[in-house]
Every structure is written in structure tokens, then in C-alpha cells.
Design a protein around this motif. Structure first.
Motif, mmCIF file in Angstrom:
data_model
loop_
_atom_site.group_PDB
_atom_site.id
_atom_site.type_symbol
_atom_site.label_atom_id
_atom_site.label_comp_id
_atom_site.label_asym_id
_atom_site.label_seq_id
_atom_site.Cartn_x
_atom_site.Cartn_y
_atom_site.Cartn_z
ATOM 1 N N ASP A 65 -27.881 47.971 10.214
ATOM 2 C CA ASP A 65 -26.419 48.124 10.121
ATOM 3 C C ASP A 65 -25.873 47.606 8.796
ATOM 4 O OD1 ASP A 65 -26.820 45.429 10.531
ATOM 5 O OD2 ASP A 65 -25.316 45.216 12.111
ATOM 6 N N LEU A 66 -26.729 47.523 7.793
ATOM 7 C CA LEU A 66 -26.310 47.083 6.457
ATOM 8 C C LEU A 66 -25.096 47.859 5.974
ATOM 9 C CD1 LEU A 66 -27.248 45.510 3.722
ATOM 10 C CD2 LEU A 66 -28.096 47.769 3.081
ATOM 11 N N ASP A 67 -24.113 47.139 5.469
ATOM 12 C CA ASP A 67 -22.944 47.768 4.840
ATOM 13 C C ASP A 67 -23.119 47.614 3.329
ATOM 14 O OD1 ASP A 67 -20.558 48.619 3.802
ATOM 15 O OD2 ASP A 67 -19.300 47.341 5.076
ATOM 16 N N PRO A 68 -23.461 48.676 2.613
ATOM 17 C CA PRO A 68 -23.717 48.571 1.171
ATOM 18 C C PRO A 68 -22.545 48.028 0.371
ATOM 19 C CG PRO A 68 -24.478 50.679 2.025
ATOM 20 C CD PRO A 68 -23.648 50.050 3.102
ATOM 21 N N ASN A 69 -21.343 48.186 0.883
ATOM 22 C CA ASN A 69 -20.153 47.780 0.134
ATOM 23 C C ASN A 69 -19.666 46.373 0.479
ATOM 24 O OD1 ASN A 69 -19.808 50.333 -1.243
ATOM 25 N ND2 ASN A 69 -19.200 51.172 0.748
ATOM 26 N N GLN A 70 -20.350 45.711 1.398
ATOM 27 C CA GLN A 70 -19.942 44.361 1.774
ATOM 28 C C GLN A 70 -20.409 43.357 0.736
ATOM 29 O OE1 GLN A 70 -21.802 42.810 5.326
ATOM 30 N NE2 GLN A 70 -20.063 41.492 5.780
ATOM 31 N N ALA A 71 -19.551 42.408 0.412
ATOM 32 C CA ALA A 71 -19.933 41.366 -0.542
ATOM 33 C C ALA A 71 -21.036 40.504 0.065
ATOM 34 C CB ALA A 71 -18.722 40.516 -0.894
ATOM 35 N N TRP A 72 -22.019 40.174 -0.748
ATOM 36 C CA TRP A 72 -23.114 39.331 -0.294
ATOM 37 C C TRP A 72 -22.826 37.864 -0.616
ATOM 38 C CZ3 TRP A 72 -28.693 41.538 -1.462
ATOM 39 C CH2 TRP A 72 -29.153 42.212 -0.308
ATOM 40 N N SER A 73 -23.301 36.994 0.252
ATOM 41 C CA SER A 73 -23.201 35.563 0.004
ATOM 42 C C SER A 73 -24.412 35.105 -0.802
ATOM 43 C CB SER A 73 -23.146 34.797 1.330
ATOM 44 O OG SER A 73 -24.382 34.938 2.027
ATOM 45 N N ARG A 74 -24.350 33.881 -1.286
ATOM 46 C CA ARG A 74 -25.463 33.317 -2.038
ATOM 47 C C ARG A 74 -26.720 33.257 -1.178
ATOM 48 N NH1 ARG A 74 -24.529 29.694 -6.347
ATOM 49 N NH2 ARG A 74 -25.732 28.056 -5.317
ATOM 50 N N GLU A 75 -26.590 32.844 0.072
ATOM 51 C CA GLU A 75 -27.758 32.725 0.928
ATOM 52 C C GLU A 75 -28.371 34.088 1.264
ATOM 53 O OE1 GLU A 75 -26.825 30.816 4.652
ATOM 54 O OE2 GLU A 75 -25.357 32.349 5.232
ATOM 55 N N GLN A 76 -27.543 35.104 1.422
ATOM 56 C CA GLN A 76 -28.079 36.434 1.706
ATOM 57 C C GLN A 76 -28.915 36.952 0.538
ATOM 58 O OE1 GLN A 76 -24.128 38.108 2.792
ATOM 59 N NE2 GLN A 76 -25.184 39.070 4.511
ATOM 60 N N PHE A 77 -28.381 36.823 -0.653
ATOM 61 C CA PHE A 77 -29.099 37.311 -1.819
ATOM 62 C C PHE A 77 -30.389 36.524 -2.036
ATOM 63 C CE2 PHE A 77 -29.889 37.492 -6.464
ATOM 64 C CZ PHE A 77 -30.051 38.863 -6.590
ATOM 65 N N LEU A 78 -30.327 35.212 -1.902
ATOM 66 C CA LEU A 78 -31.509 34.388 -2.100
ATOM 67 C C LEU A 78 -32.593 34.735 -1.080
ATOM 68 C CD1 LEU A 78 -29.866 30.937 -2.863
ATOM 69 C CD2 LEU A 78 -31.288 32.278 -4.432
ATOM 70 N N TYR A 79 -32.187 34.962 0.153
ATOM 71 C CA TYR A 79 -33.165 35.315 1.190
ATOM 72 C C TYR A 79 -33.897 36.607 0.831
ATOM 73 C CZ TYR A 79 -35.079 37.130 5.528
ATOM 74 O OH TYR A 79 -35.929 37.656 6.469
ATOM 75 N N HIS A 80 -33.160 37.644 0.486
ATOM 76 C CA HIS A 80 -33.788 38.938 0.202
ATOM 77 C C HIS A 80 -34.573 38.905 -1.107
ATOM 78 C CE1 HIS A 80 -32.129 40.901 3.665
ATOM 79 N NE2 HIS A 80 -30.903 40.515 3.332
ATOM 80 N N LEU A 81 -34.087 38.162 -2.084
ATOM 81 C CA LEU A 81 -34.809 38.049 -3.340
ATOM 82 C C LEU A 81 -36.131 37.318 -3.138
ATOM 83 C CD1 LEU A 81 -35.082 38.278 -6.406
ATOM 84 C CD2 LEU A 81 -33.644 36.226 -6.619
ATOM 85 N N VAL A 82 -36.104 36.191 -2.453
ATOM 86 C CA VAL A 82 -37.318 35.396 -2.258
ATOM 87 C C VAL A 82 -38.350 36.142 -1.421
ATOM 88 C CG1 VAL A 82 -38.247 33.319 -1.149
ATOM 89 C CG2 VAL A 82 -36.228 33.163 -2.613
ATOM 90 N N THR A 83 -37.928 36.747 -0.324
ATOM 91 C CA THR A 83 -38.892 37.468 0.506
ATOM 92 C C THR A 83 -39.492 38.654 -0.253
ATOM 93 O OG1 THR A 83 -37.060 38.708 1.534
ATOM 94 C CG2 THR A 83 -37.889 36.772 2.705
#
Length: 226
Positions: free
Chosen positions: A124-142
Motif C-alpha cells: 500500500d505504498l503511497d509514492p507521494n507521501q513524505a518519508w520520515s528519517r527512520e523510513q528512509f534509513l530502514y529501506h536504505l540499510v536493508t
């Protein structure tokens, strides 16, 4: 020419055209609105390598927020992810994987690539939703752990002053991001995990992740006798 090959040829040509154009711009210009940004040199380095782009050839807008689509595109670019070796029965569309996506949007190819490269994105990802710092870090690290073939490691947890604000699902990845030097706590020892991610922060995290991967290359495959 079959559907899959047609899609791949058109996507590749479009990507190459965009990449060449952006690299040509980067080679002759730098952003004019990052002079007071602490991560200025990292941002310009990523621009020159074609990993990130501005809103135009002169403006980066470092304090603007990052959407999920922009964050995914950055990760795909940074790791050089693609779908070149996948054979499709029919042309893949972003909405096959993420119902809220737009198949005609600029980000559609990146979402398709992400779906086939193990990025753990919700359906259910919304491509236009602003990401938080923790969301970006999680996806980047994994993503870097999977594609950089980083070994699993036991870490002494870093004390985070605002740990209570951290999503428990992201806690392990954030701890590893701190260990890898991708992100640092502020002077008070806080992470601000729920804060909306800015473009300058995303660029710095991406740069630091690439630096870590370069310093810790994947082990060479052992030669196996037939």
C-alpha cells in the motif's frame, strides 16, 4: 520484438537519455543553493556522479521534503539496481506491485526495479507521501545489506535519547545505520526518527552508505572446480 524486449529497450533508451543529459549538466554546473549546507561537498559529489539531481540544473532545494518515490529512486540509483536479467511474460507495471502508484509517473520504473530487487516496501505504498528519517534509513540499510552482501553482525546498541519515538520494526536497521556511520545522533543524542526527511539529509545518508560499501566490499566468489 516481444513485449518484454520492447519494454526493456524503451526503458533502457529512456534511462540512458536521462542519465546522459543529467551527467552533462552535472559536469558543467553545480547547485547554487547548497553553499550553507554542511553536506555541500557530498551533495555535489553525488550530483557529479549522476546519483542525484536537482529540481533544475542550478537548484537542489536542500530543505525540501523527500517523498517515498524520491527516496526509492535515490536508493536504486545509488546501488545501480536494475531488472536487466529478468524475463517478463508481460510488461511489468508499477501498479502490479503498488496499487497507489501511477504507471505513467516518472518514478514508475524505479518502483518496478525496487519490487524485483528485494526492497521491503509495503503493497500500500503511497509514492507521494513524505518519508520520515527512520523510513528512509530502514529501506536504505536493508537494501545495502542485501546488495552489498554485508555480513550479519552483533552490535552493542547505541543509546538513543528519543528511542521511544522509534518504530520497533526499524530499530535494528537504525542501529546498524549508526554503526555504519550512515547517520549520526545530534548533540543531545537524539535521532528524531519521525521527522520528515529532507533532501540534504537523504543525500548525506546515501553518500555515507556508498562510502561504507566501498570500504567494505563484498567477498570475492570462491573458484569452484566443475
Amino acid at each position: 520484438m516481444n513485449i518484454k524486449r520492447t519494454f526493456m529497450v524503451l526503458s533502457t533508451l529512456g534511462y540512458l537519455a536521462l542519465s546522459m543529459t543529467n551527467q552533462a549538466v552535472a559536469a558543467t554546473s553545480s547547485f547554487t543553493d547548497v553553499n550553507d549546507v554542511a553536506a555541500k561537498e557530498k551533495i555535489i559529489s553525488l550530483q557529479q556522479r549522476g546519483i542525484l539531481h536537482g529540481v533544475n540544473d542550478k537548484q537542489f532545494m536542500p530543505d525540501a521534503t523527500v517523498t517515498a518515490a524520491q527516496g526509492i529512486q535515490l536508493i536504486v540509483n545509488a546501488l545501480g539496481l536494475d531488472i536487466d536479467n529478468i524475463r517478463f511474460i508481460q510488461e511489468p507495471k508499477a501498479t502490479h506491485y503498488y496499487a497507489k502508484a501511477n504507471d505513467n509517473a516518472w518514478y514508475a520504473p524505479a518502483l518496478i526495479i525496487a519490487a524485483h530487487n528485494g526492497l521491503q516496501l509495503p503493497a500500500d505504498l503511497d509514492p507521494n507521501q513524505a518519508w520520515s528519517r527512520e523510513q528512509f534509513l530502514y529501506h536504505l540499510v536493508t537494501a545495502i545489506e542485501q546488495h552489498g552482501q554485508l555480513p550479519m553482525i552483533n552490535l552493542a546498541p547505541v543509546a538513543i535519547k528519543d528511542e521511544d519515538a522509534l518504530n520497533p520494526s526499524y530499530q535494528g536497521a537504525v542501529q546498524r545505520a549508526l554503526h555504519f556511520g550512515i547517520v549520526k545522533l545530534d548533540a543531545e543524542g537524539s535521532l528524531h526518527p519521525k521527522a520528515t526527511l529532507t533532501r540534504k539529509e537523504a543525500a548525506e545518508f546515501i553518500y555515507n552508505a556508498i562510502e561504507y560499501l566501498q570500504a567494505h566490499p563484498a567477498p570475492a566468489a570462491e573458484n569452484v572446480q566443475p
